[in-house]
Design an enzyme around this catalytic site. Structure first.
Site, PDB file in Angstrom:
ATOM      1  N   HIS A 101       0.835  -1.190   0.000  1.00  0.00           N
ATOM      2  CA  HIS A 101       0.000   0.000   0.000  1.00  0.00           C
ATOM      3  C   HIS A 101       0.877   1.250   0.000  1.00  0.00           C
ATOM      4  O   HIS A 101       2.041   1.217   0.424  1.00  0.00           O
ATOM      5  CB  HIS A 101      -0.907   0.022   1.225  1.00  0.00           C
ATOM      6  N   GLU A 153       0.817   3.957   1.845  1.00  0.00           N
ATOM      7  CA  GLU A 153       1.273   4.421   3.155  1.00  0.00           C
ATOM      8  C   GLU A 153       2.430   3.576   3.673  1.00  0.00           C
ATOM      9  O   GLU A 153       3.371   4.106   4.272  1.00  0.00           O
ATOM     10  CB  GLU A 153       0.108   4.381   4.167  1.00  0.00           C
ATOM     11  N   CYS A 193      -6.400   2.422   5.372  1.00  0.00           N
ATOM     12  CA  CYS A 193      -7.047   1.162   5.729  1.00  0.00           C
ATOM     13  C   CYS A 193      -6.540   0.734   7.115  1.00  0.00           C
ATOM     14  O   CYS A 193      -5.594   1.321   7.651  1.00  0.00           O
ATOM     15  CB  CYS A 193      -6.721   0.096   4.678  1.00  0.00           C
ATOM     16  N   CYS A 230      -2.698   0.096   7.205  1.00  0.00           N
ATOM     17  CA  CYS A 230      -1.884   1.308   7.100  1.00  0.00           C
ATOM     18  C   CYS A 230      -2.028   2.193   8.333  1.00  0.00           C
ATOM     19  O   CYS A 230      -1.055   2.801   8.790  1.00  0.00           O
ATOM     20  CB  CYS A 230      -2.248   2.065   5.830  1.00  0.00           C
TER      21      CYS A 230
END
Length: 157
Positions: free
Chosen positions: A54, A56, A84, A87
């Protein structure tokens, strides 16, 4: 222009860039320390075949490498969308002081990125979760933890 808007615009541009390359979903992230970008990334789940790739997470890894430390106290995470659960947890582990995001969870859910099920899952007891979890305390399993805790040279985090 407000600095938050500048850094958030960069996260949005990274989201666009990554998704146009077909590397993953439309998510970008930037980490700022003392007014400077020290880490950035976009979602690369599809391209890397890694569900943890992801934006992040990538930005946190780069920021930590840039600063040479595993905590990002005093840093701000700018994300194109609300992080999410994975993250958000990573941001807590990294001790990021502030998160600024552009799109809400509801807006991400509207295009197929719904985290509600995962948020709900994390609130369930172990026995009620979809993934079968079993606690099997083996003899000696606690020893490495005790040794680490008793070692005066360990690095707490």
């Amino acid at each position: 222009m407000n600095p938050d808007d500048i850094f958030l615009a960069r996260a949005i541009e990274l989201a666009r860039q990554g998704s146009q390359l077909g590397e993953g979903g439309p998510f970008g992230a930037v980490i700022v320390h003392d007014g400077k970008i020290i880490g950035e990334g976009w979602n690369r789940v599809v391209g890397s075949k890694d569900p943890t790739a992801h934006a992040e997470i990538a930005a946190i890894r780069i920021a930590c490498a840039t600063l040479g430390q595993f905590h990002l106290s005093g840093c701000t995470l700018y994300a194109s969308s609300e992080p999410c659960p994975m993250c958000l947890s990573a941001a807590y582990w990294a001790r990021i002081g502030r998160i600024v995001f552009a799109n809400s969870r509801a807006e991400a859910a509207a295009i197929g990125f719904c985290d509600d099920e995962l948020y709900d899952e994390l609130n369930r007891g172990i026995a009620e979760r979809r993934i079968n979890m079993e606690h099997r305390p083996l003899p000696g399993a606690l020893e490495p933890m005790c040794e680490w805790a008793e070692n005066p040279l360990h690095t707490p985090y």
